[in-house]
Design an enzyme around this catalytic site. Structure first.
Site, PDB file in Angstrom:
ATOM      1  N   LYS A 126       1.751  49.255  33.707  1.00 36.01           N
ATOM      2  CA  LYS A 126       2.160  50.026  34.883  1.00 36.01           C
ATOM      3  C   LYS A 126       1.113  49.848  35.982  1.00 36.01           C
ATOM      4  CE  LYS A 126       4.044  54.564  36.078  1.00 36.01           C
ATOM      5  NZ  LYS A 126       4.383  55.915  35.574  1.00 36.01           N
TER       6      LYS A 126
ATOM      7  N   GLU B 169      14.271  67.286  27.022  1.00 33.14           N
ATOM      8  CA  GLU B 169      14.480  68.643  27.516  1.00 33.14           C
ATOM      9  C   GLU B 169      15.220  69.522  26.513  1.00 33.14           C
ATOM     10  OE1 GLU B 169      13.955  65.928  31.014  1.00 33.14           O
ATOM     11  OE2 GLU B 169      15.217  65.902  29.211  1.00 33.14           O
TER      12      GLU B 169
ATOM     13  N   ARG C 241      19.956  69.235  31.736  1.00 31.65           N
ATOM     14  CA  ARG C 241      20.150  68.446  30.524  1.00 31.65           C
ATOM     15  C   ARG C 241      20.055  69.298  29.265  1.00 31.65           C
ATOM     16  NH1 ARG C 241      16.773  63.062  30.887  1.00 31.65           N
ATOM     17  NH2 ARG C 241      18.745  62.194  30.206  1.00 31.65           N
TER      18      ARG C 241
END
Length: 637
Positions: free
Chosen positions: A288, A377, A405
């Protein structure tokens, strides 16, 4: 071959242009594409590190695939900037995430190259499977489907549901696992450790190359021999890794790990995989922030940085920035530690957003009582329910849009059981540049219909602290506190705690001409509007409801007794929220008044600054002033 003297990216507007470039020049294309992202994001902030990490992968995919006929689905979309630049939006990329500009995420309405609109993680495999099965049913045997998913996104249950179902469909699907051990914060959990085992097994990586070369010949041998080779290959991988391969246990052919920054090798690998039918996983190792040293060294901050100097990486501070006023998230994080130091029942939970939610403050000071559960979640909410069922008081910090969610878990595993879970809904309301996928505008409405649920929103940072203090008193049941992205207005916010009476609002100003009822920090826009209206001689009452459920009926009786014109203001969807609750109260108690509701209309609101979006929806200061003047002129409708 020597590097081309002419800039190649200038000649590339679509993948068809990219395909005209020789394979030897793809490295130069990647260099130019990476620099384009750096320069653009340095002056127009957005999701930075993730897109830098997949530059080579983006180029290789569009070089090999026949997009947009072939389906290319990017999970989340944080990593799709290179994809956007290569697919007809290079000249528009300077408008990325800006008001009326292009979206920061793949969007089907924006480009035919965006096969699926994405903003929340872990949807790519299920969506790609649907497209692959659709191609099968349409007898489109030459149509390829590829899902690119980050390793952080693989922690969500939906990703595994997609993998599991794909195994039984045997669709021609390629899942590319972009493994950089980072979501926004470092990845956590067993899957992250499992992938690390694969990537660091030197013996496995040596032998799998021989197996890899064998696989390209499968389409030239009979089916029985092919099955035998697959069993041998699986056995070798299992022995070398000293464990079964998770993906192959799900009937996915596993390939890799491969260097995701070697664009020429990626082209070869992707070309080879085109010839192998069925569900496949390609495990790519990337970094990243690749190619920009500050982003490589501090990957969490550079996930989505502020404006910076493209040459040095120096962050450019805004002149208007006031470090003395904290963000609501920081008030939450520091207050939670204060409360936890006094109440040993308190624990903190977040689904992969410790830095964004500021739960990282508690994780550093009380690591045994603060939990990052990964992008999961649903698990976060039920985990909180389990903790609460055994006497703890979990503070579950979840972005409002991500709470969508876990709605079933809120109902079934928390509210139905009436356990003490405090939902701290960060990014409530219009969030700004992230756009429609991230606006937290539905929580007031979808929580209001759930029994046992307390719904609150503080006007300012002091009220946020006091609501958190109130919620942890015990036997409060499910308790929601929602607050917006960004800063409030109070510098001296660390006041002594006070218990706020549940279900009670407050009158901020008296007035005789009209009453404004607001909930949450958006009430400050109303306060600014009233200041201006008073200069014009208008007398406007202002009530801060503070609680949507239970709503302050005593206060509402006062409002409807005194006023025949009422305006409600909420930073949430206009259907089902505060305005709807006020109309229901009016009907149930046989009052009559003209009520104008201001909030997010029944449409998708795209990206822009928060103030631009408040203006679009009509509840910035000027919009409120205009509505009041119209109401007082008998023009309200």
């Amino acid at each position: 071959m020597a590097k081309s003297e002419k800039p190649l990216l200038d000649q590339i507007n679509f993948p068809s242009d990219l395909k005209k470039v020789s394979e030897d020049d793809l490295i130069q294309v990647c260099t130019e594409l990476r620099q384009e992202i750096i320069e653009q994001v340095s002056c127009n902030p957005g999701h930075f590190g993730a897109s830098l990490g997949v530059v080579e992968l983006s180029v290789a995919l569009h070089y090999v695939l026949n997009t947009p006929y072939d389906n290319l689905i990017w999970d989340v979309g944080h990593q799709a900037y290179g994809h956007k630049i290569l697919t007809g939006r290079k000249d528009l990329f300077h408008t990325n995430r800006q008001y009326k500009g292009i979206s920061g995420f793949p969007n089907r309405g924006e480009s035919e190259y965006d096969a699926f609109t994405v903003g929340h993680s872990s949807t790519s495999i299920s969506a790609a499977l649907g497209m692959a099965v659709s191609a099968q049913l349409s007898d489109e045997k030459d149509r390829k489907t590829v899902a690119v998913i980050g390793d952080g996104s693989m922690t969500a249950g939906l990703a595994f549901e997609g993998l599991n179902n794909a195994a039984t469909n045997n669709a021609d699907l390629l899942v590319i696992l972009n493994d950089n051990n980072m979501a926004i914060d470092p990845n956590v959990g067993g899957l992250s450790e499992y992938l690390l085992d694969i990537t660091t097994s030197q013996t496995y990586n040596k032998v799998k190359n021989d197996v890899w070369r064998f696989l390209g010949k499968f389409n030239r041998v009979n089916p029985n021999t092919q099955k035998l080779f697959q069993k041998v290959e699986h056995g070798i991988k299992t022995i070398l890794l000293k464990q079964s391969n998770l993906f192959e246990a799900l009937n996915f052919r596993y390939f890799g790990p491969v260097d995701g920054h070697n664009v020429n090798h990626m082209v070869k690998v992707l070309s080879d995989l085109q010839k192998i039918p069925g569900p496949k996983i390609l495990h790519c190792i990337t970094k990243k922030g690749k190619g920009f040293e500050p982003a490589e060294l501090n990957q969490t901050y550079w996930h989505a940085p502020a404006k910076f100097d493209a040459s040095t990486g120096e962050i450019l501070k805004k002149e208007s920035d006031s470090p003395k006023i904290p963000k609501f998230q920081e008030v939450f994080g520091n207050t939670l530690v204060e409360l936890a130091e006094k109440n040993d029942k308190i624990v903190g939970i977040t689904p992969a957003m410790p830095t964004g939610s500021s739960l990282n403050i508690m994780m550093e000071k009380m690591p045994d009582r603060a939990f990052d559960v990964g992008i999961a979640e649903q698990h976060a909410v039920t985990f909180a329910g389990g903790l609460a069922a055994n006497g703890k008081i979990p503070f579950c910090a979840i972005y409002s849009s991500f709470m969508q969610r876990a709605y079933d878990q809120v109902i079934h595993d928390v509210a139905l059981q009436n356990v003490d879970v405090v939902f701290c809904l960060d990014r409530g309301g219009l969030v700004g540049a992230d756009g429609a996928t991230h606006h937290g505008v539905y929580d007031l409405a979808f929580f209001r219909c759930i029994p046992n649920m307390t719904i609150s929103s503080p006007l300012d940072a002091i009220e946020l602290r006091n609501l958190m203090f109130t919620a942890q008193q015990g036997n409060m049941g499910p308790f929601s506190i929602r607050y917006p992205r960004g800063k409030g207005r109070i510098i001296d916010w660390q006041k002594p705690f006070e218990i706020l009476p549940v279900g009670k609002g407050q009158k901020l100003r008296d007035g005789k001409d009209l009453a404004i009822l607001s909930i949450g920090p958006i009430g400050m826009q109303a306060s600014d509007a009233i200041d201006e209206l008073e200069k014009e001689g208008h007398s406007i009452a202002h009530y801060d409801m503070r609680f949507l459920k239970p709503i302050d009926k005593e206060l509402l009786h006062e409002v409807f007794t005194k006023h025949k014109q009422i305006i409600t203001i909420e930073d949430g969807c206009i259907i089902g929220g505060l305005g709807s609750a006020i109309l229901e109260f009016m009907s149930e108690h046989d009052y009559y008044a003209k009520v104008k509701r201001l909030g997010v209309p029944d449409k998708w609101v795209e990206q822009g600054t928060q103030q631009e979006l408040y203006r679009e929806c009509g509840y910035d200061k000027n919009g409120i002033v205009k509505t009041v003047v119209a109401a007082l002129s008998k023009q309200i409708n």
